[in-house]
Scaffold this active site. Structure first.
Site, PDB file in Angstrom:
ATOM      1  N   ASP A 185       3.809   2.429  -2.069  1.00  0.00           N
ATOM      2  CA  ASP A 185       3.841   3.676  -1.316  1.00  0.00           C
ATOM      3  C   ASP A 185       5.125   3.658  -0.489  1.00  0.00           C
ATOM      4  O   ASP A 185       5.666   2.580  -0.211  1.00  0.00           O
ATOM      5  CB  ASP A 185       2.609   3.755  -0.417  1.00  0.00           C
ATOM      6  CG  ASP A 185       2.720   4.867   0.597  1.00  0.00           C
ATOM      7  OD1 ASP A 185       2.922   6.022   0.185  1.00  0.00           O
ATOM      8  OD2 ASP A 185       2.614   4.581   1.809  1.00  0.00           O
ATOM      9  N   ASP A 213      -0.503   1.765   2.782  1.00  0.00           N
ATOM     10  CA  ASP A 213      -0.963   1.573   4.156  1.00  0.00           C
ATOM     11  C   ASP A 213      -1.862   2.675   4.684  1.00  0.00           C
ATOM     12  O   ASP A 213      -2.457   2.531   5.755  1.00  0.00           O
ATOM     13  CB  ASP A 213       0.240   1.450   5.096  1.00  0.00           C
ATOM     14  CG  ASP A 213       0.908   2.795   5.350  1.00  0.00           C
ATOM     15  OD1 ASP A 213       0.991   3.607   4.399  1.00  0.00           O
ATOM     16  OD2 ASP A 213       1.335   3.035   6.485  1.00  0.00           O
ATOM     17  N   ASP A 253      -3.610   6.307   0.395  1.00  0.00           N
ATOM     18  CA  ASP A 253      -3.327   5.278  -0.616  1.00  0.00           C
ATOM     19  C   ASP A 253      -4.594   4.587  -1.112  1.00  0.00           C
ATOM     20  O   ASP A 253      -4.553   3.821  -2.077  1.00  0.00           O
ATOM     21  CB  ASP A 253      -2.389   4.206  -0.034  1.00  0.00           C
ATOM     22  CG  ASP A 253      -1.060   4.779   0.417  1.00  0.00           C
ATOM     23  OD1 ASP A 253      -0.518   5.625  -0.305  1.00  0.00           O
ATOM     24  OD2 ASP A 253      -0.581   4.391   1.498  1.00  0.00           O
TER      25      ASP A 253
END
Length: 693
Positions: A388, A590, A594
């Site tokens: 990410d 995080d 996600d």
């Protein structure tokens, strides 16, 4: 506490207690005595019921020490235990006392008891081995206790009570050392995890502040919102939320918690907002959640570990078959006993589990928590790693670079109202908006109704009866159907073309855009290069940001493959696609958005500053968010797999040699037992050493 002064010199007192000190009370007693200001050291000798205290000062200090001893009672011991996580510690002096007791009693019987009494004691002691063997047989298991009982039984058949006694002594000694070695490895892991920092939102009147969880006390009120952890045991005082309790119950679905319901440390809020009244000591609850994690890790073993432990169990029947062949061909009970004295099971199981515990402990010290050995194995074998962007590759503290005011609003109004909405959520971008408002000393008294967090999109609420939304362009423009005029677009392109953007709309009208600069973390490009050198064939970045911003960050990070403008379901689908192509995928993220991708990946890795939900579904958590931890994790994972392969080969080779020597009559069954147990301990200690990273 009742005691008698046994010995005293200036600065040191040794007292005799009335009875032994339970092992579980030792640390609490030491803690109570150490709390006395003049005390420099305390030693408790639990088996003999003795306590020695070293202190600094004259008669006044001595009086204070004795007063502290007088104040110790059952209630104070129990209270001290709650704040004393070291009660789990394994003490070397306890091990030495256990060994001394075993060795001393064995040789005392051998030297001083008449032969008939020694024989009676040996038969009585054998009942423990026989009971374990019978229990295994009743459960249709042909395992090590059956082997041990059979080997000792042969000595009885031969009328050799000395050999039977020596064999049981060696088995008892080996078990004591094995238990200590395993417990020491587990406790090293627990203490490593105890150092991991945690914070909570403490509510004081109308204000909130972030405080270390360790500073909370019973009666405090904390706020828990979407994506945040429940860091203590407590009772919901107001609000309602969906809480994920899978770490405690194993149930993957979140459960509703509202006023009057209990919530527990180690769980996480998936949706909603609750205010929790703390009801238990934070040291106790954190320790319990860590112990739960350690216990959970035992059920999440690597495939190679599970297969070898099953192999160890399957070898036991072959030991009996070998013993039968030896008995038929040699007609020697001594050689038959030798065939039963050596097994592969203990060493294979113990060295494997200690290798894993050692790796988990070292991982915790290095800044990452792993939920089981299966994730080490998967990480070692992975060939694709997916990142990410926000908060993972970029700084955990992005900054507001520009505020664009539209439709008659001014910049101050846009930033103030945006901060008012965003302060309820833990995402790095939300924190950047709140921080920017604080830096400008903008007070944002709440005028809006309850807020709703829409995963990966933004926040929805209402102000003066009008719907207010803030979030991604996709959410505000496409989902909420807010129109961006050509003039507004020109302003946005002029000021925020290469920035991440938040759109703020009220009653269907765009009133502002906030440009967020999300710089790359230091050392990311070097970490990416190292991961590529360590065998990751594909390194990919996924983001909900626009194409231009994504391309800039990917280039700076040294990543050649990326996808932009993605929703959570897109990230999840992309990870599933990679797996369908045969890739073994590590996903690093995080945020709440996600979580689906983290759950779908072969191994999910959550950044330490991320949301509790991300950590909940992830298999590995980086406590500091440093990507170099991933490099260490790769090396550690490979080191663990290599160590398990080595210890497996050594166990098979050494024990096979012992079997051959025993069956050949070169060594006696007692020597086989001694060398077998000694090799198990030696290999286990070797497996507990630190890994080279």
């Amino acid at each position: 506490m009742k005691y008698t002064i046994e010995h005293e010199i200036p600065g040191r007192i040794r007292v005799r207690l009335y009875g032994r000190v339970p092992e579980a009370d030792v640390d609490a007693l030491e803690s109570l005595m150490t709390a006395c200001p003049c005390v420099s050291s305390v030693n408790v000798y639990p088996r003999i019921g003795s306590l020695s205290v070293t202190f600094a000062g004259g008669d006044n200090a001595r009086a204070a020490v004795l007063s502290a001893m007088d104040a110790v009672d059952a209630k104070s011991i129990e209270k001290a235990k709650l704040a004393c996580p070291t009660a789990l510690s394994v003490r070397t002096h306890s091990l030495l006392m256990d060994i001394a007791l075993l060795v001393g009693s064995h040789f005392a019987r051998k030297w001083f008891l008449p032969a008939p009494l020694r024989a009676i004691h040996t038969i009585w002691h054998y009942r423990l081995f026989l009971k374990a063997a019978v229990n295994s047989l009743l459960h249709a298991r042909l395992d090590v206790p059956v082997l041990d009982a059979a080997a000792i039984g042969i000595s009885f058949v031969m009328g050799d009570f000395v050999t039977a006694s020596s064999t049981m002594f060696l088995l008892d000694l080996g078990e004591t050392l094995e238990d200590y070695t395993r417990a020491r490895s587990e406790n090293q892991l627990i203490y490593s995890l105890l150092g991991a920092p945690e914070n909570a939102q403490l509510v004081c009147g109308d204000e909130e502040m972030t405080v270390p969880t360790a500073n909370l006390k019973a009666g405090d009120l904390i706020a828990v919102r979407t994506g945040m952890p429940v860091s203590v045991d407590g009772v919901v005082e107001r609000g309602v939320a969906m809480v994920n309790q899978s770490t405690l119950t194993g149930e993957p679905l979140a459960v509703e918690r509202t006023v009057g319901d209990d919530v527990f440390a180690g769980t996480a809020c998936e949706d909603g907002e609750i205010f929790v009244r703390v009801k238990a000591a934070t040291g106790e609850t954190k320790l319990r959640s860590i112990v739960s994690l350690v216990e959970l890790s035992q059920s999440m073993k690597a495939d190679v570990q599970t297969k070898r432990e099953r192999l160890a169990d399957r070898i036991v029947p072959w030991n009996f078959l070998l013993a039968g062949v030896v008995a038929l061909t040699t007609r020697s009970l001594v050689k038959t006993s030798a065939a039963l004295m050596v097994d592969y099971s203990c060493a294979l199981k113990l060295t494997g589990s200690i290798s894993v515990l050692s790796a988990m402990s070292q991982a915790a010290k290095a800044g990452f928590t792993v939920k089981g050995s299966k994730h080490f194995e998967a990480f070692a074998q992975a060939d694709t790693i997916v990142f990410d962007k926000t908060g993972t590759l970029t700084e955990a503290q992005p900054q507001v670079k520009c505020v664009i005011a539209l439709d008659g609003w001014n910049r101050t109004q846009v930033l103030r109202f945006a901060a008012c909405l965003e302060e309820h959520f833990p995402h790095p971008v939300a924190r950047a908006v709140v921080r920017a408002a604080a830096e400008k000393n903008l007070k944002h008294r709440e005028r809006h109704a309850a807020v709703e967090y829409i995963v990966a999109h933004g926040i929805a609420s209402s102000i003066d009866g009008k719907r207010a939304v803030i979030g991604s362009r996709h959410f505000v423009v496409e989902d909420e159907k807010v129109v961006v005029t050509d003039e507004d677009q020109r302003k946005i392109d002029a000021e925020a073309s290469d920035l991440s953007t938040l759109y703020l709309a009220v009653d269907g009208v765009l009133v502002g855009v906030i440009g967020i600069d999300d710089p790359l973390k230091a050392g990311v490009s070097e970490a990416i290069g190292s991961l590529r050198d360590l065998g990751f064939d594909r390194i990919i970045m996924l983001t909900g940001d626009n194409e231009k911003t994504a391309a800039r960050i990917a280039q700076a990070a040294g990543i050649t493959e990326f996808r932009a403008d993605l929703l959570p379901e897109d990230k999840h689908g992309f990870v599933e696609q990679l797996k369908a192509e045969g890739c073994k995928v590590v996903m690093v993220g995080d945020g709440v958005n996600d979580s689906p991708a983290l759950s779908a990946a072969t191994v999910g890795v959550a950044m330490g500053q991320g949301t509790a939900i991300a950590k909940e579904v992830a298999d590995i958590t980086l406590s500091e968010g440093d990507l170099h931890s991933l490099v260490q994790m790769r090396m550690l994972s490979r080191g663990l797999m290599g160590r398990m392969d080595t210890s497996f080969a050594q166990t098979i080779a050494f024990n096979s040699a012992l079997l051959a020597l025993g069956i050949g009559g070169i060594i006696t069954p007692q020597v086989s037992s001694l060398l077998h147990n000694a090799s198990t301990i030696a290999l286990s200690m070797h497996s507990s050493r630190a890994y080279n990273l």
